[in-house]
Design a protein around this motif. Structure first.
Motif, PDB file in Angstrom:
ATOM      1  N   GLY A  12      22.233 -12.430 -24.472  1.00  0.00           N
ATOM      2  CA  GLY A  12      22.571 -13.645 -23.726  1.00  0.00           C
ATOM      3  C   GLY A  12      21.424 -14.107 -22.860  1.00  0.00           C
ATOM      4  O   GLY A  12      20.386 -13.444 -22.756  1.00  0.00           O
ATOM      5  N   LYS A  13      21.597 -15.254 -22.195  1.00  0.00           N
ATOM      6  CA  LYS A  13      20.476 -15.832 -21.460  1.00  0.00           C
ATOM      7  C   LYS A  13      20.036 -14.963 -20.291  1.00  0.00           C
ATOM      8  O   LYS A  13      18.846 -14.830 -20.023  1.00  0.00           O
ATOM      9  CB  LYS A  13      20.802 -17.257 -20.990  1.00  0.00           C
ATOM     10  N   ILE A  14      20.986 -14.338 -19.584  1.00  0.00           N
ATOM     11  CA  ILE A  14      20.607 -13.459 -18.478  1.00  0.00           C
ATOM     12  C   ILE A  14      20.116 -12.126 -19.023  1.00  0.00           C
ATOM     13  O   ILE A  14      19.058 -11.623 -18.639  1.00  0.00           O
ATOM     14  CB  ILE A  14      21.795 -13.244 -17.516  1.00  0.00           C
ATOM     15  N   GLY A  15      20.889 -11.548 -19.939  1.00  0.00           N
ATOM     16  CA  GLY A  15      20.555 -10.235 -20.474  1.00  0.00           C
ATOM     17  C   GLY A  15      19.206 -10.181 -21.159  1.00  0.00           C
ATOM     18  O   GLY A  15      18.439  -9.234 -20.984  1.00  0.00           O
ATOM     19  N   LYS A  16      18.894 -11.204 -21.936  1.00  0.00           N
ATOM     20  CA  LYS A  16      17.626 -11.211 -22.671  1.00  0.00           C
ATOM     21  C   LYS A  16      16.435 -11.327 -21.729  1.00  0.00           C
ATOM     22  O   LYS A  16      15.446 -10.602 -21.861  1.00  0.00           O
ATOM     23  CB  LYS A  16      17.614 -12.363 -23.678  1.00  0.00           C
ATOM     24  N   ASN A  17      16.532 -12.247 -20.758  1.00  0.00           N
ATOM     25  CA  ASN A  17      15.454 -12.399 -19.781  1.00  0.00           C
ATOM     26  C   ASN A  17      15.261 -11.133 -18.961  1.00  0.00           C
ATOM     27  O   ASN A  17      14.137 -10.689 -18.715  1.00  0.00           O
ATOM     28  CB  ASN A  17      15.755 -13.584 -18.853  1.00  0.00           C
ATOM     29  N   THR A  45      31.770 -17.226 -21.852  1.00  0.00           N
ATOM     30  CA  THR A  45      31.655 -18.292 -20.856  1.00  0.00           C
ATOM     31  C   THR A  45      32.724 -19.357 -21.098  1.00  0.00           C
ATOM     32  O   THR A  45      33.385 -19.363 -22.144  1.00  0.00           O
ATOM     33  CB  THR A  45      30.267 -18.939 -20.927  1.00  0.00           C
ATOM     34  N   PRO A  46      32.894 -20.292 -20.136  1.00  0.00           N
ATOM     35  CA  PRO A  46      33.859 -21.386 -20.331  1.00  0.00           C
ATOM     36  C   PRO A  46      33.592 -22.218 -21.576  1.00  0.00           C
ATOM     37  O   PRO A  46      34.492 -22.883 -22.078  1.00  0.00           O
ATOM     38  CB  PRO A  46      33.693 -22.222 -19.058  1.00  0.00           C
ATOM     39  N   ASP A  47      32.344 -22.197 -22.096  1.00  0.00           N
ATOM     40  CA  ASP A  47      32.040 -22.908 -23.339  1.00  0.00           C
ATOM     41  C   ASP A  47      32.806 -22.316 -24.517  1.00  0.00           C
ATOM     42  O   ASP A  47      33.010 -22.969 -25.531  1.00  0.00           O
ATOM     43  CB  ASP A  47      30.535 -22.842 -23.640  1.00  0.00           C
ATOM     44  N   ASN A  48      33.185 -21.049 -24.372  1.00  0.00           N
ATOM     45  CA  ASN A  48      33.932 -20.345 -25.421  1.00  0.00           C
ATOM     46  C   ASN A  48      35.340 -20.059 -24.894  1.00  0.00           C
ATOM     47  O   ASN A  48      35.764 -18.921 -24.790  1.00  0.00           O
ATOM     48  CB  ASN A  48      33.202 -19.042 -25.774  1.00  0.00           C
ATOM     49  N   ASN A  49      36.050 -21.121 -24.582  1.00  0.00           N
ATOM     50  CA  ASN A  49      37.314 -21.043 -23.847  1.00  0.00           C
ATOM     51  C   ASN A  49      38.355 -20.158 -24.521  1.00  0.00           C
ATOM     52  O   ASN A  49      39.140 -19.481 -23.854  1.00  0.00           O
ATOM     53  CB  ASN A  49      37.881 -22.456 -23.648  1.00  0.00           C
ATOM     54  N   ASN A  50      38.371 -20.142 -25.854  1.00  0.00           N
ATOM     55  CA  ASN A  50      39.388 -19.371 -26.577  1.00  0.00           C
ATOM     56  C   ASN A  50      39.239 -17.865 -26.386  1.00  0.00           C
ATOM     57  O   ASN A  50      40.177 -17.113 -26.627  1.00  0.00           O
ATOM     58  CB  ASN A  50      39.342 -19.703 -28.072  1.00  0.00           C
ATOM     59  N   LYS A  51      38.037 -17.429 -25.959  1.00  0.00           N
ATOM     60  CA  LYS A  51      37.778 -15.994 -25.826  1.00  0.00           C
ATOM     61  C   LYS A  51      37.663 -15.523 -24.380  1.00  0.00           C
ATOM     62  O   LYS A  51      37.364 -14.354 -24.138  1.00  0.00           O
ATOM     63  CB  LYS A  51      36.505 -15.614 -26.591  1.00  0.00           C
ATOM     64  N   LEU A  62      40.779 -21.544 -11.583  1.00  0.00           N
ATOM     65  CA  LEU A  62      40.507 -21.636 -13.011  1.00  0.00           C
ATOM     66  C   LEU A  62      40.394 -20.239 -13.622  1.00  0.00           C
ATOM     67  O   LEU A  62      40.072 -19.264 -12.938  1.00  0.00           O
ATOM     68  CB  LEU A  62      39.218 -22.426 -13.256  1.00  0.00           C
ATOM     69  N   LYS A  63      40.629 -20.150 -14.908  1.00  0.00           N
ATOM     70  CA  LYS A  63      40.748 -18.845 -15.571  1.00  0.00           C
ATOM     71  C   LYS A  63      39.462 -18.017 -15.535  1.00  0.00           C
ATOM     72  O   LYS A  63      39.484 -16.837 -15.178  1.00  0.00           O
ATOM     73  CB  LYS A  63      41.188 -19.049 -17.019  1.00  0.00           C
ATOM     74  N   TYR A  64      38.340 -18.639 -15.901  1.00  0.00           N
ATOM     75  CA  TYR A  64      37.075 -17.894 -15.982  1.00  0.00           C
ATOM     76  C   TYR A  64      36.682 -17.274 -14.641  1.00  0.00           C
ATOM     77  O   TYR A  64      36.467 -16.058 -14.552  1.00  0.00           O
ATOM     78  CB  TYR A  64      35.973 -18.810 -16.523  1.00  0.00           C
ATOM     79  N   PRO A  65      36.584 -18.051 -13.556  1.00  0.00           N
ATOM     80  CA  PRO A  65      36.206 -17.449 -12.270  1.00  0.00           C
ATOM     81  C   PRO A  65      37.262 -16.501 -11.710  1.00  0.00           C
ATOM     82  O   PRO A  65      36.915 -15.523 -11.043  1.00  0.00           O
ATOM     83  CB  PRO A  65      35.987 -18.655 -11.349  1.00  0.00           C
ATOM     84  N   THR A  66      38.542 -16.762 -11.993  1.00  0.00           N
ATOM     85  CA  THR A  66      39.601 -15.862 -11.521  1.00  0.00           C
ATOM     86  C   THR A  66      39.449 -14.473 -12.127  1.00  0.00           C
ATOM     87  O   THR A  66      39.604 -13.456 -11.435  1.00  0.00           O
ATOM     88  CB  THR A  66      40.989 -16.434 -11.859  1.00  0.00           C
TER      89      THR A  66
END
Length: 287
Positions: free
Chosen positions: A10-15, A71-77, A129-133
């Motif tokens: 991912g963007k954080i992990g790879k960097n 991430t929220p971009d992948n809402n279903n997961k 919201l679901k992701y931050p919760t």
């Protein structure tokens, strides 16, 4: 020292992986994909295993850095995040070799309607919201492990990851391309951003030193008003912005990073310097 990094593609992990390997740490990179590392050193290997697989385990290591997240971009997961975090918590707790855990959380835990106020680690007006919760639940879960040091890092919009999609990067694109757009509250203070290298340096600091466990809010120093940020970007491209300023007494917040500075030796760049650094590297004028 061996460091186990989840979400290493991912963007954080790879960097972060590239940064730590270049600093001569041995990194075990967990992802479902094969990872291309931009270093010539051999101080790593790719542990290709889905965390939710039955036979997943954490190899022998001293530090776990948990960046893996839908991430929220992948809402279903998004619901899988809780399962992933619970499994990481369980395996960390069983592994007696692990001394530290660093969890990448988010400033999205704060409610967007914070009335333009400054927020810190103890602020109570939080997002529903679901992701931050789920991120907040995982923060609390990881801190239950009293046998090791646990650091939950609340990360704002990251710049120079190569995969930007946040307020500042989107603002830059709109101004550069002369698009019309709306922004709320021209006088709203803003420092909700961080260069990826600042995050990497801070994480290395947590690895090297023996700080107390806790939640840690990061951002840039010297917050700027939004109209000043628009001016900086417009001046860089030598264009006029087509912003329409709206007003709302409820919207917005900015970050109090005093605890990170005082208790965790965080050395932030200013908001203006961070933005200009991003502009100079992402949109060089001599190209």
């Amino acid at each position: 020292m061996k460091i186990f990094i989840t979400g290493a593609s991912g963007k954080i992990g790879k960097n972060l992986s590239n940064f730590l390997i270049n600093k001569n740490y041995f990194c075990i990179l967990n992802s479902r994909k094969k990872i291309k590392i931009e270093v010539k050193k051999k101080g790593f290997y790719n542990y290709r295993k889905d965390i939710l697989e039955k036979n997943f385990t954490i190899p022998e290591c001293e530090v776990v850095i948990h960046t893996a997240s839908n991430t929220p971009d992948n809402n279903n997961k998004i619901a899988q995040n809780q399962l992933i975090d619970k499994k990481i918590f369980s395996h960390v707790k069983k592994n007696s070799k692990i001394k530290k855990m660093i969890f990448i959380s988010t400033v999205a835990i704060y409610n967007q309607n914070n009335k333009s106020k400054k927020v810190n680690e103890n602020s109570k007006l939080l997002s529903k919201l679901k992701y931050p919760t789920l991120k907040l639940k995982s923060e609390n879960l990881f801190l239950k492990n009293k046998k090791i040091k646990v650091y939950n890092i609340r990360v704002p919009g990251l710049l120079l990851t190569g995969k930007e999609n946040n307020f500042i990067s989107n603002l830059v694109e709109k101004i550069k391309n002369l698009k019309k757009f709306n922004i709320y509250n021209s006088s709203q203070l803003f420092n909700n951003l961080l260069l990826i290298n600042s995050l990497n340096l801070f994480i290395e600091n947590l690895i090297r030193k023996n700080f107390n466990s806790g939640n840690i809010l990061l951002g840039s120093s010297n917050p700027l008003r939004l109209n000043k940020i628009v001016d900086i970007i417009s001046n860089y491209f030598n264009v006029n912005s087509f912003v329409s300023w709206k007003s709302s007494k409820n919207k917005g917040f900015y970050l109090d990073i005093a605890l990170a500075i005082k208790k965790y030796n965080f050395k932030p760049l200013s908001t203006q310097k961070s933005i200009l650094n991003y502009l100079n590297k992402s949109y060089p004028k001599n190209v």
